[in-house]
Design a protein around this motif. Structure first.
Motif, PDB file in Angstrom:
ATOM      1  N   ALA A   1      -2.125  -6.296  -6.201  1.00  0.00           N
ATOM      2  CA  ALA A   1      -2.073  -5.098  -6.426  1.00  0.00           C
ATOM      3  C   ALA A   1      -3.676  -4.760  -6.349  1.00  0.00           C
ATOM      4  CB  ALA A   1      -1.560  -4.672  -7.644  1.00  0.00           C
ATOM      5  N   ILE A   2      -4.071  -3.772  -5.855  1.00  0.00           N
ATOM      6  CA  ILE A   2      -5.590  -3.538  -5.293  1.00  0.00           C
ATOM      7  C   ILE A   2      -5.580  -1.758  -5.916  1.00  0.00           C
ATOM      8  CG2 ILE A   2      -6.964  -5.184  -4.176  1.00  0.00           C
ATOM      9  CD1 ILE A   2      -6.019  -3.949  -1.732  1.00  0.00           C
ATOM     10  N   HIS A   3      -6.891  -1.775  -6.260  1.00  0.00           N
ATOM     11  CA  HIS A   3      -7.250  -0.495  -6.210  1.00  0.00           C
ATOM     12  C   HIS A   3      -7.347   0.733  -4.413  1.00  0.00           C
ATOM     13  CE1 HIS A   3      -9.228   3.490  -7.274  1.00  0.00           C
ATOM     14  NE2 HIS A   3      -9.836   3.216  -8.568  1.00  0.00           N
ATOM     15  N   SER A   4      -6.097   1.737  -5.153  1.00  0.00           N
ATOM     16  CA  SER A   4      -5.565   2.247  -3.668  1.00  0.00           C
ATOM     17  C   SER A   4      -6.718   3.652  -3.148  1.00  0.00           C
ATOM     18  CB  SER A   4      -4.784   3.454  -3.805  1.00  0.00           C
ATOM     19  OG  SER A   4      -4.794   4.023  -5.073  1.00  0.00           O
ATOM     20  N   GLY A   5      -7.747   3.624  -4.047  1.00  0.00           N
ATOM     21  CA  GLY A   5      -9.292   4.387  -3.557  1.00  0.00           C
ATOM     22  C   GLY A   5     -10.071   3.688  -3.249  1.00  0.00           C
ATOM     23  N   MET A   6     -10.597   2.372  -3.547  1.00  0.00           N
ATOM     24  CA  MET A   6     -11.842   1.196  -3.186  1.00  0.00           C
ATOM     25  C   MET A   6     -11.176   0.572  -1.886  1.00  0.00           C
ATOM     26  SD  MET A   6     -12.745  -0.463  -6.697  1.00  0.00           S
ATOM     27  CE  MET A   6     -14.191  -0.925  -6.256  1.00  0.00           C
ATOM     28  N   PHE A   7      -9.903   0.528  -1.446  1.00  0.00           N
ATOM     29  CA  PHE A   7      -9.145  -0.487  -0.138  1.00  0.00           C
ATOM     30  C   PHE A   7      -8.246   0.359   0.406  1.00  0.00           C
ATOM     31  CE2 PHE A   7     -10.093  -3.384  -3.997  1.00  0.00           C
ATOM     32  CZ  PHE A   7     -11.150  -4.674  -3.190  1.00  0.00           C
ATOM     33  N   GLY A   8      -7.877   1.240   0.465  1.00  0.00           N
ATOM     34  CA  GLY A   8      -7.106   2.506   1.295  1.00  0.00           C
ATOM     35  C   GLY A   8      -7.914   2.666   2.048  1.00  0.00           C
ATOM     36  N   GLY A   9      -7.299   2.797   3.260  1.00  0.00           N
ATOM     37  CA  GLY A   9      -7.972   3.126   4.621  1.00  0.00           C
ATOM     38  C   GLY A   9      -8.022   2.084   5.911  1.00  0.00           C
ATOM     39  N   ALA A  10      -8.444   0.694   5.292  1.00  0.00           N
ATOM     40  CA  ALA A  10      -8.510  -0.516   5.607  1.00  0.00           C
ATOM     41  C   ALA A  10      -7.357  -2.066   5.108  1.00  0.00           C
ATOM     42  CB  ALA A  10     -10.335  -1.433   4.458  1.00  0.00           C
ATOM     43  N   VAL A  11      -6.891  -1.894   4.195  1.00  0.00           N
ATOM     44  CA  VAL A  11      -6.105  -2.570   3.654  1.00  0.00           C
ATOM     45  C   VAL A  11      -4.560  -2.248   3.704  1.00  0.00           C
ATOM     46  CG1 VAL A  11      -5.221  -4.355   1.884  1.00  0.00           C
ATOM     47  CG2 VAL A  11      -7.544  -4.148   2.008  1.00  0.00           C
ATOM     48  N   PRO A  12      -3.634  -2.630   4.399  1.00  0.00           N
ATOM     49  CA  PRO A  12      -2.385  -2.365   4.564  1.00  0.00           C
ATOM     50  C   PRO A  12      -1.903  -2.294   3.144  1.00  0.00           C
ATOM     51  CG  PRO A  12      -2.314  -3.922   5.319  1.00  0.00           C
ATOM     52  CD  PRO A  12      -4.164  -3.676   5.587  1.00  0.00           C
ATOM     53  N   ASP A  13      -0.984  -1.545   2.680  1.00  0.00           N
ATOM     54  CA  ASP A  13      -0.048  -1.690   1.340  1.00  0.00           C
ATOM     55  C   ASP A  13       1.404  -1.584   1.808  1.00  0.00           C
ATOM     56  OD1 ASP A  13       1.443   0.848   1.157  1.00  0.00           O
ATOM     57  OD2 ASP A  13       0.323   1.014   2.089  1.00  0.00           O
ATOM     58  N   SER A  14       1.593  -2.966   1.896  1.00  0.00           N
ATOM     59  CA  SER A  14       3.589  -3.231   1.751  1.00  0.00           C
ATOM     60  C   SER A  14       4.327  -1.978   2.318  1.00  0.00           C
ATOM     61  CB  SER A  14       3.382  -4.333   0.402  1.00  0.00           C
ATOM     62  OG  SER A  14       4.434  -3.228  -0.510  1.00  0.00           O
ATOM     63  N   LEU A  15       4.891  -1.337   0.673  1.00  0.00           N
ATOM     64  CA  LEU A  15       5.744   0.316   1.148  1.00  0.00           C
ATOM     65  C   LEU A  15       5.239   0.883   2.613  1.00  0.00           C
ATOM     66  CD1 LEU A  15       5.891   1.421  -2.194  1.00  0.00           C
ATOM     67  CD2 LEU A  15       7.194   0.653  -1.529  1.00  0.00           C
ATOM     68  N   THR A  16       3.998   0.906   2.960  1.00  0.00           N
ATOM     69  CA  THR A  16       4.039   1.000   4.532  1.00  0.00           C
ATOM     70  C   THR A  16       4.530   0.286   5.150  1.00  0.00           C
ATOM     71  OG1 THR A  16       1.981   2.676   3.641  1.00  0.00           O
ATOM     72  CG2 THR A  16       2.090   2.333   5.935  1.00  0.00           C
ATOM     73  N   VAL A  17       4.039  -0.822   5.344  1.00  0.00           N
ATOM     74  CA  VAL A  17       4.308  -1.874   6.551  1.00  0.00           C
ATOM     75  C   VAL A  17       5.991  -2.244   6.505  1.00  0.00           C
ATOM     76  CG1 VAL A  17       4.365  -4.915   6.510  1.00  0.00           C
ATOM     77  CG2 VAL A  17       2.435  -3.547   6.414  1.00  0.00           C
ATOM     78  N   LEU A  18       6.787  -1.708   5.278  1.00  0.00           N
ATOM     79  CA  LEU A  18       7.989  -1.775   5.280  1.00  0.00           C
ATOM     80  C   LEU A  18       8.679  -0.537   6.169  1.00  0.00           C
ATOM     81  CD1 LEU A  18      10.380  -3.494   4.262  1.00  0.00           C
ATOM     82  CD2 LEU A  18      10.697  -2.239   1.850  1.00  0.00           C
ATOM     83  N   ALA A  19       8.122   0.482   5.949  1.00  0.00           N
ATOM     84  CA  ALA A  19       8.515   1.423   6.319  1.00  0.00           C
ATOM     85  C   ALA A  19       8.429   1.202   7.890  1.00  0.00           C
ATOM     86  CB  ALA A  19       7.633   2.621   5.734  1.00  0.00           C
ATOM     87  N   LYS A  20       7.751   1.036   8.312  1.00  0.00           N
ATOM     88  CA  LYS A  20       6.864   0.464   9.734  1.00  0.00           C
ATOM     89  C   LYS A  20       7.912   0.127  10.269  1.00  0.00           C
ATOM     90  CE  LYS A  20       3.486   0.872  11.848  1.00  0.00           C
ATOM     91  NZ  LYS A  20       3.256   2.330  12.756  1.00  0.00           N
ATOM     92  N   LEU A  21       8.186  -1.307   9.327  1.00  0.00           N
ATOM     93  CA  LEU A  21       9.174  -2.235  10.177  1.00  0.00           C
ATOM     94  C   LEU A  21      10.482  -1.478  10.047  1.00  0.00           C
ATOM     95  CD1 LEU A  21       9.449  -5.739  10.883  1.00  0.00           C
ATOM     96  CD2 LEU A  21       9.751  -5.600   8.505  1.00  0.00           C
ATOM     97  N   LEU A  22      11.034  -1.018   9.079  1.00  0.00           N
ATOM     98  CA  LEU A  22      12.085  -0.692   9.071  1.00  0.00           C
ATOM     99  C   LEU A  22      12.828   0.197  10.156  1.00  0.00           C
ATOM    100  CD1 LEU A  22      12.977  -0.341   5.371  1.00  0.00           C
ATOM    101  CD2 LEU A  22      13.769  -2.178   6.115  1.00  0.00           C
ATOM    102  N   ALA A  23      11.351   1.489  10.159  1.00  0.00           N
ATOM    103  CA  ALA A  23      11.675   2.316  11.629  1.00  0.00           C
ATOM    104  C   ALA A  23      11.717   2.132  12.987  1.00  0.00           C
ATOM    105  CB  ALA A  23      10.429   2.791  11.263  1.00  0.00           C
TER     106      ALA A  23
END
Length: 454
Positions: free
Chosen positions: A212-234
């Protein structure tokens, strides 16, 4: 000379109070075959069913295969020249889930407004007791041979059933098989189930980082697994809600349709929520594939840190249209998930279990006999041939092992039974008709079997 229709009606009326009392006793036994539950209750349930069958004069034994849970076989030989009928039900039940959602103790049968509430009151201890009611109605004047097979792990996937059937194949051989584990079209309208969907359950896990990594320091460049899973399920559905997985089969049209207002009520659909998919509602729930997300492993909202989750996992359930193959369907799902995972995330698809769909050719003298019995028990109402969106995979196993038998899929449930959910219940008026219908069916099968017996 077998009992007449008026005699059978009187006999069922006479036996129903005792049948209900025994059903209530069975409901008190929390026989859950799932891992993690006390299986001694399943043993108790099998013993209780065996005692009921012995009380009907059947030669009865408790059987199991390997590490499987106990089933019960009871039998009485056929009169000379008469056919043999195999009566199936199961004595295990689903877990109860959140107790707060139950209006009364799930393992204490309670009557409210003409319905008997309790886990297993409908699915499928009432199926067991419908068989018992028919046997008690006839007493020593049973017009057919009977074998009763009551399984002990149906709700958990029937893992040992195929081996049990193989080991006891000769004892279970029959001309007609009655599977009392389905339902009727509506209160006051009987049904024969002629098709059921299959099932494939699987897990899909996506990974984007090794921690797990800091959402502020890395968010916007590194994908988080929950968003990946949501897009895949969609990607599993198109914009209309139809399944969008290449390789899954759809079956033909349905002869009847669900009124939309009725299905909304039965499903408990909230105001403003629309149905998904296109085509007749019965086609969507009987004859087409459905993909559902049953659960997701991810941080709980109350405990989630401001961090990008490195992995997320979902459990998927695919209901297969009649005519599809579970192995090819799993392969199609796996290929789809691997192809559509976004941003190069790692994905792993893991098989859990499957079961084949089935189609029953409901023609011939035994099906005519069943329809006549239902029509009489429901006072002239014609039975409806229905499909079922749920799965009873072992029916395909019965078809393979006993290809010469007519398989009649009946049941005690109605659209308001809430089987598998909180506040499962049995409509007592319909149960009385089911018991009478089975007694009449045994007599009709004996009458229709002249050409078979000869």
């Amino acid at each position: 000379m077998t009992l007449s229709e008026p005699e059978l009606r009187a006999a069922i009326t006479r036996e129903l109070p005792g049948v209900r009392a025994d059903l209530e006793r069975l409901v008190r036994i929390p026989g859950i075959a799932f891992d993690g539950f006390d299986h001694s209750h399943v043993e108790r349930s099998a013993e209780a069913v065996a005692e009921l069958l012995r009380g009907c004069g059947l030669d009865t034994r408790i059987v199991r295969s390997g590490g499987g849970l106990p089933a019960v076989i009871g039998s009485r030989p056929a009169p000379p020249g008469a056919p043999t009928v195999l009566l199936y039900a199961h004595h295990d039940v689903q877990p109860v889930g959140d107790l707060a959602l139950w209006e009364s103790d799930p393992f204490v049968a309670v009557e409210r407004d003409g319905r008997l509430y309790g886990r297993g009151a409908a699915d499928d201890k009432a199926g067991v007791m419908a068989h018992v009611a028919a046997l008690r109605a006839y007493g020593d004047e049973l017009p057919v041979g009977v074998v009763i097979f009551v399984e002990g792990e149906e709700e958990f996937g029937s893992a040992s059933l195929e081996q049990l059937l193989a080991e006891h194949r000769d004892a279970l051989a029959a001309d007609v098989i009655v599977i009392a584990d389905s339902g009727n079209w509506d209160i006051g309208v009987p049904a024969l189930t002629t098709s059921l969907r299959g099932i494939v359950n699987m897990f899909v896990e996506v990974r984007t980082a090794d921690h797990a990594i800091h959402s502020g320091m890395f968010g916007g460049a590194v994908p988080d697994s929950l968003t990946v899973l949501a897009k895949l399920l969609a990607t599993l559905h198109d914009d209309a809600g139809d399944v969008a997985v290449d390789g899954l089969v759809s079956a033909g049209p349905t002869p009847v349709d669900y009124p939309e207002d009725r299905l909304r009520v039965e499903a408990g659909l909230l105001d403003g929520v629309s149905f998904v998919g296109t085509g007749r509602l019965t086609e969507r729930i009987w004859h087409r594939p459905a993909v559902s997300v049953l659960g997701i492993d991810a941080p709980r909202t109350a405990e989630a840190p401001n961090a990008l989750a490195p992995s997320a996992k979902a459990k998927l359930s695919v209901r297969l249209a009649p005519g599809d193959d579970p192995k090819s369907a799993y392969a199609a799902m796996k290929a789809h998930l691997e192809k559509h995972v976004p941003w190069g995330a790692h994905v792993e698809v893991t098989f859990e279990h499957d079961g084949a769909p089935c189609v029953i050719d409901a023609t011939g003298p035994m099906f005519d006999a069943a329809r006549d019995a239902f029509r009489t028990a429901w006072d002239g109402v014609d039975p409806v041939d229905i499909g079922v969106g749920g799965s009873i995979p072992f029916i395909a196993t019965f078809q393979e092992m006993f290809p010469g038998a007519a398989i009649l899929v009946t049941g005690v449930e109605d659209p308001h039974a809430q089987a598998h959910g909180p506040n499962e219940s049995l409509h007592l008026g319909e149960f009385a008709r089911v018991c009478l219908a089975e007694a009449l069916l045994l007599r009709s099968v004996a009458d229709a079997a002249g050409p078979l017996a000869s």
